[in-house]
Scaffold this active site. Structure first.
Site, short mmCIF file in Angstrom:
data_model
loop_
_atom_site.label_atom_id
_atom_site.label_comp_id
_atom_site.label_asym_id
_atom_site.label_seq_id
_atom_site.Cartn_x
_atom_site.Cartn_y
_atom_site.Cartn_z
N CYS A 221 42.05 -47.37 95.53
CA CYS A 221 42.51 -46.51 96.26
C CYS A 221 41.83 -46.80 97.62
O CYS A 221 42.55 -46.72 98.83
CB CYS A 221 42.14 -45.10 95.96
N CYS B 133 45.90 -46.73 98.53
CA CYS B 133 46.05 -45.12 99.19
C CYS B 133 45.71 -45.24 100.66
O CYS B 133 46.38 -45.05 101.46
CB CYS B 133 45.43 -44.01 98.55
N LYS C 277 46.98 -48.34 102.93
CA LYS C 277 48.37 -48.17 102.98
C LYS C 277 48.71 -47.02 103.91
O LYS C 277 49.53 -46.99 104.82
CB LYS C 277 48.89 -47.96 101.58
N LYS C 278 48.03 -45.89 103.94
CA LYS C 278 48.29 -44.85 104.74
C LYS C 278 48.15 -45.17 106.21
O LYS C 278 48.74 -45.00 107.10
CB LYS C 278 47.58 -43.50 104.35
N TYR D 270 30.90 -45.30 100.36
CA TYR D 270 30.83 -44.80 98.89
C TYR D 270 29.47 -45.35 98.22
O TYR D 270 28.92 -44.69 97.43
CB TYR D 270 31.87 -45.49 98.11
N GLY E 125 59.96 -48.15 93.19
CA GLY E 125 59.13 -47.16 92.68
C GLY E 125 58.30 -46.89 94.39
O GLY E 125 58.77 -46.85 95.15
N TYR E 126 57.02 -46.43 94.15
CA TYR E 126 56.28 -45.85 95.18
C TYR E 126 56.04 -47.08 96.14
O TYR E 126 56.19 -46.90 97.45
CB TYR E 126 54.86 -45.38 94.73
N ILE E 127 55.40 -48.24 95.63
CA ILE E 127 54.85 -49.11 96.27
C ILE E 127 56.18 -49.85 97.18
O ILE E 127 56.01 -50.09 98.38
CB ILE E 127 54.12 -50.13 95.60
N GLU F 182 57.36 -47.54 100.03
CA GLU F 182 56.50 -47.27 100.99
C GLU F 182 56.37 -48.53 101.96
O GLU F 182 56.35 -48.68 103.13
CB GLU F 182 55.20 -46.92 100.58
N ALA G 100 53.49 -37.67 96.45
CA ALA G 100 54.27 -37.88 97.52
C ALA G 100 54.49 -39.27 97.75
O ALA G 100 53.68 -40.25 97.06
CB ALA G 100 53.41 -37.46 98.89
N HIS H 50 57.26 -19.72 113.42
CA HIS H 50 57.98 -20.30 114.20
C HIS H 50 57.50 -20.96 115.43
O HIS H 50 56.65 -20.39 116.20
CB HIS H 50 59.31 -19.28 114.39
N GLU I 67 58.57 -23.44 107.90
CA GLU I 67 59.33 -22.30 107.91
C GLU I 67 60.44 -22.12 107.00
O GLU I 67 60.90 -21.11 106.71
CB GLU I 67 59.39 -21.62 109.38
P1 NDP Z 1 56.08 -47.40 90.08
O1 NDP Z 1 55.99 -47.31 88.63
O2 NDP Z 1 56.33 -46.60 91.08
O3 NDP Z 1 57.54 -48.27 90.17
C1 NDP Z 1 57.88 -49.40 89.55
C2 NDP Z 1 59.27 -49.90 89.84
O4 NDP Z 1 59.19 -51.36 89.42
C3 NDP Z 1 60.25 -49.31 89.15
O5 NDP Z 1 61.33 -49.11 90.05
C4 NDP Z 1 60.51 -50.06 87.95
O6 NDP Z 1 61.95 -49.88 87.40
C5 NDP Z 1 60.39 -51.46 88.40
N1 NDP Z 1 60.01 -52.60 87.24
C6 NDP Z 1 59.02 -52.33 86.53
N2 NDP Z 1 59.16 -53.55 85.77
C7 NDP Z 1 59.91 -54.24 86.33
C8 NDP Z 1 60.45 -55.78 86.09
N3 NDP Z 1 59.77 -56.17 85.00
N4 NDP Z 1 61.43 -56.24 86.77
C9 NDP Z 1 61.83 -55.45 87.70
N5 NDP Z 1 61.44 -54.34 87.94
C10 NDP Z 1 60.49 -53.63 87.33
O7 NDP Z 1 55.18 -48.65 90.38
P2 NDP Z 1 54.41 -49.17 91.65
O8 NDP Z 1 54.09 -50.52 91.46
O9 NDP Z 1 55.36 -48.91 92.94
O10 NDP Z 1 53.24 -48.41 91.91
C11 NDP Z 1 52.13 -48.05 90.78
C12 NDP Z 1 51.75 -46.81 90.48
O11 NDP Z 1 50.64 -46.65 91.53
C13 NDP Z 1 52.79 -45.74 90.82
O12 NDP Z 1 53.25 -45.61 89.50
C14 NDP Z 1 51.85 -44.57 91.16
O13 NDP Z 1 51.32 -43.93 90.11
C15 NDP Z 1 50.74 -45.42 92.03
N6 NDP Z 1 51.17 -45.12 93.35
C16 NDP Z 1 50.97 -43.94 93.81
C17 NDP Z 1 51.16 -43.90 95.29
C18 NDP Z 1 51.20 -42.60 96.06
O14 NDP Z 1 50.77 -41.63 95.40
N7 NDP Z 1 52.01 -42.29 97.17
C19 NDP Z 1 51.78 -44.96 96.23
C20 NDP Z 1 51.46 -46.23 95.37
C21 NDP Z 1 51.22 -46.35 94.15
P3 NDP Z 1 62.43 -48.65 86.31
O15 NDP Z 1 62.39 -47.35 87.22
O16 NDP Z 1 63.73 -49.02 86.09
O17 NDP Z 1 61.26 -48.51 85.38
#
Ligand code: NDP
Length: 446
Positions: free
Chosen positions: A41, A46, A49-50, A97, A175-177, A180, A340, A435, A440
Site C-alpha cells: 500500500c 494505494c 497510485k493515488k 512507519y 480490474g482495479y489496477i 486506474e 473504490a 446545496h 445532495e
Molecule cells: P483484479 O482482481 O481487480 O482484476 C484482475 C483482472 O485480470 C480481471 O479483469 C481478471 O479477469 C483479469 N485476469 C485474471 N487472470 C487473468 C489472466 N490469466 N489473463 C488475462 N486476464 C486475467 O486485480 P488487479 O490486479 O487489478 O488488482 C489486484 C487487487 O488489488 C484487487 O483485486 C484489489 O483487491 C486490490 N486493489 C485495490 C485497489 C483499490 O482499492 N482502489 C486498487 C488496486 C488494487 P476476470 O474478471 O475475468 O477474472
C-alpha cells in the site's frame, strides 16, 4: 521462555498494525521485513497510485480552467518531477512507519524470515528466533499468466519507476489496477489500449456504473479490446514490444502492463514445516479469529486472500492484536465494506449491486440520479455522473449504494455509514440537501 511474545513476518499494512498494537498491549514484538517497511500500500500501491491520480487529473483541470477564466499559456507535464516527488513521499512515509514501530518498542529486523516450526522462524542471516505467537502478514504479489517472454512486461511493482511515459501502452486486465492506470496514462498523454479476456470489466461492481466508466473512457480515447488475449510477446530491436493477439489485431507498444490479479506471498515461507494449511487457491487458511491450522500462528491481510484491501488487513490485524494480547476478543465485520476504483472519473460502492439484490431479496427498488455536475457543465465537459441506491422493497432499508463521478469515493465513505447502519430510504429523503453539491443527489432521488 521464547525470544518474543510475537514475531510478525511482513511489515505492510497488516503487519505494522498487528505489531504496533500488540506492543501497545504489552507484548515483546519483532517484525521481519525483507523489502521496505510499509508494504504494498505505502511503497507500490494505494499511496503512490493515488498521488499519480492527483497528478494525472491536472490534465483535465488545466483544460477546464479556460471556461473559468484562467489562461494557462504553457502546459507541459514533466513525468520525472512527479515520479521523484512521489517516490520521496514514499520514502518519508516508510520512515514514519519505521519510527512508529520504534516508538512502540517493536524490533524491526530487515531480513527475510521463514517459518521453521509452530514457534520458530529462521532469518536470512541464519539466526533462529522463537516466539510464543507468530503473525504472517506477507501480503500478495502480482500474478502473471504463463506467456513466453513475459519478462518484457511490467506490473504495478515497476510502474512507479518508469524512465519516461510511454507513447503507447497496452494494459492487460479489466480490474482495479488496469482501469486506474488506463486513466492515469491516458491523462499523461499515452495512447492506451486495455486488453481484457472477457467483456466484463470490474466484475464485482454494479455493471450500470461500470458501463458509464466504459462509455466515458471510450469517449476520452482509451481503446478497449474485449475477449482478447496475448499469445506471444516479442521485444523488438527498437525497444518496442510486439504482441501477437487472439481476438484482435496484433500490437506494438512501448510498454506492456499486466494487471491480472494478485496472489498470496507464500513461496518458501515454510508453511508445511510449521503445520500451516494452505487453501486450494494458495492462500493461508484462517478461522474467524485469524488463526491458522497451527494454533500459535495467525495470518492477516492479502496472504489470506479474503478481501484484498488495505483497510481490511488493518482491521484484521487490529482484531488479532486486541483478541490475542489485549484481552478484548474482536472479529472483523466483512458485511458492508466500501470500496473504490480511482479511475477517471472514480467510482465507489458499498453493499449489494442491483444484480445481487435481485438475486437475494424478494422485492428491490432502484433509484438513480444521472446528472452532469455543475462544474462539468460550465467547463463544457460532457461527462455525466451516475448515483444508484438499491433499496429492499419490503423494509425500505438501503442495501447498496453505487456511484461514479468526481469525488465519488470521498462522498461514498460518509454515506457508507448510513448504509452499514441500515438506514432507510425515508431517512435519506428526510435529510435536507446541502446545496449546491453533487452529494445532495443522494437525498433527492425519488
Ligand atoms: P483484479 O482482481 O481487480 O482484476 C484482475 C483482472 O485480470 C480481471 O479483469 C481478471 O479477469 C483479469 N485476469 C485474471 N487472470 C487473468 C489472466 N490469466 N489473463 C488475462 N486476464 C486475467 O486485480 P488487479 O490486479 O487489478 O488488482 C489486484 C487487487 O488489488 C484487487 O483485486 C484489489 O483487491 C486490490 N486493489 C485495490 C485497489 C483499490 O482499492 N482502489 C486498487 C488496486 C488494487 P476476470 O474478471 O475475468 O477474472
Amino acid at each position: 521462555m521464547a525470544d518474543y511474545d510475537l514475531f510478525v513476518i511482513g511489515a505492510g499494512s497488516g503487519g505494522v498494525r498487528g505489531a504496533r498494537v500488540s506492543a501497545a498491549h504489552g507484548a515483546r514484538v519483532a517484525v521481519a521485513e525483507e523489502y521496505r517497511v510499509g508494504g504494498t500500500c505505502v511503497i507500490r500501491g494505494c499511496v503512490p497510485k493515488k498521488l499519480l491520480v492527483y497528478g494525472a487529473h491536472f490534465a483535465e483541470d488545466l483544460e477546464d480552467a479556460a471556461m473559468f477564466g484562467w489562461d494557462v499559456p504553457t502546459k507541459r507535464f514533466d513525468w520525472a518531477v512527479l515520479r521523484d516527488n512521489v517516490l520521496s513521499e514514499v520514502d518519508r512515509l516508510e520512515g514514519a512507519y519505521g519510527e512508529t514501530l520504534g516508538t512502540h518498542g517493536v524490533e524491526i529486523i530487515r531480513e527475510r524470515a521463514v517459518l521453521t516450526g509452530p514457534n520458530s522462524v529462521r532469518l536470512a542471516s541464519g539466526r533462529e528466533a522463537t516466539a510464543d505467537k507468530i503473525l504472517i502478514a506477507t501480503g500478495a504479489r502480482p500474478q502473471l499468466p504463463r506467456i513466453e517472454s513475459i519478462e518484457h512486461a511490467i506490473t504495478s511493482n515497476e510502474v512507479f519507476h518508469l524512465d519516461k511515459i510511454p507513447q503507447r501502452i497496452v494494459i492487460v486486465g479489466g480490474g482495479y489496477i488496469a482501469n486506474e492506470f488506463a486513466g492515469i496514462f491516458h491523462e499523461f498523454g499515452s495512447q492506451v489500449t486495455l486488453v481484457n479476456r472477457t467483456d466484463v470489466l470490474l466484475r464485482h461492481y454494479d455493471q450500470q456504473i461500470v458501463d458509464r466508466l466504459l462509455q466515458i473512457s471510450v469517449r476520452k480515447g482509451i481503446d478497449f479490446k474485449f475477449n482478447s488475449k496475448i499469445e506471444r510477446i516479442e521485444k523488438l530491436e527498437s525497444g518496442r514490444i510486439h504482441m501477437t493477439m487472439t481476438g484482435c489485431d496484433d500490437f506494438e507498444a512501448d510498454q506492456l502492463l499486466f494487471a491480472t490479479g494478485r496472489v498470496p506471498n507464500l513461496e518458501g515461507l515454510g508453511c508445511e514445516a510449521a503445520g500451516v494449511e494452505v487453501t486450494d487457491q494458495g492462500a493461508i487458511k484462517v478461522d474467524d479469529d485469524n488463526r491458522t491450522s497451527a494454533p500459535s500462528i495467525y495470518a492477516v491481510g492479502d496472504v489470506t486472500n479474503r478481501v484484498q484491501l488495505t483497510p481490511v488487513a488493518i482491521r484484521e490485524a487490529q482484531a488479532f492484536a486486541d483478541t490475542v494480547f489485549g484481552n478484548k476478543p474482536t472479529r472483523v465485520d466483512y458485511g458492508c465494506i466500501p470500496s473504490a476504483v480511482f479511475s477517471h472519473p472514480p467510482l465507489a460502492a458499498v453493499g449489494m449491486t442491483e444484480g445481487e439484490a435481485r438475486n437475494r431479496l424478494g422485492s428491490v427498488k432502484v433509484y438513480t440520479s444521472d446528472f452532469r455536475p455543475m462544474k462539468n457543465v460550465l467547463a463544457g465537459r460532457n461527462e455525466r455522473s451516475l448515483y444508484k441506491l438499491i433499496v429492499d422493497g419490503t423494509t425500505d432499508r438501503i442495501v447498496g449504494l453505487h456511484m461514479i463521478g468526481p469525488d465519488a469515493p470521498e462522498i461514498l465513505q460518509a454515506a457508507a455509514i448510513a448504509v452499514r447502519a441500515q438506514l432507510k430510504k425515508s431517512d435519506f429523503d428526510a435529510t435536507v440537501a446541502l446545496h449546491p453539491t453533487m452529494a445532495e443527489e443522494l437525498v433527492l432521488m425519488r
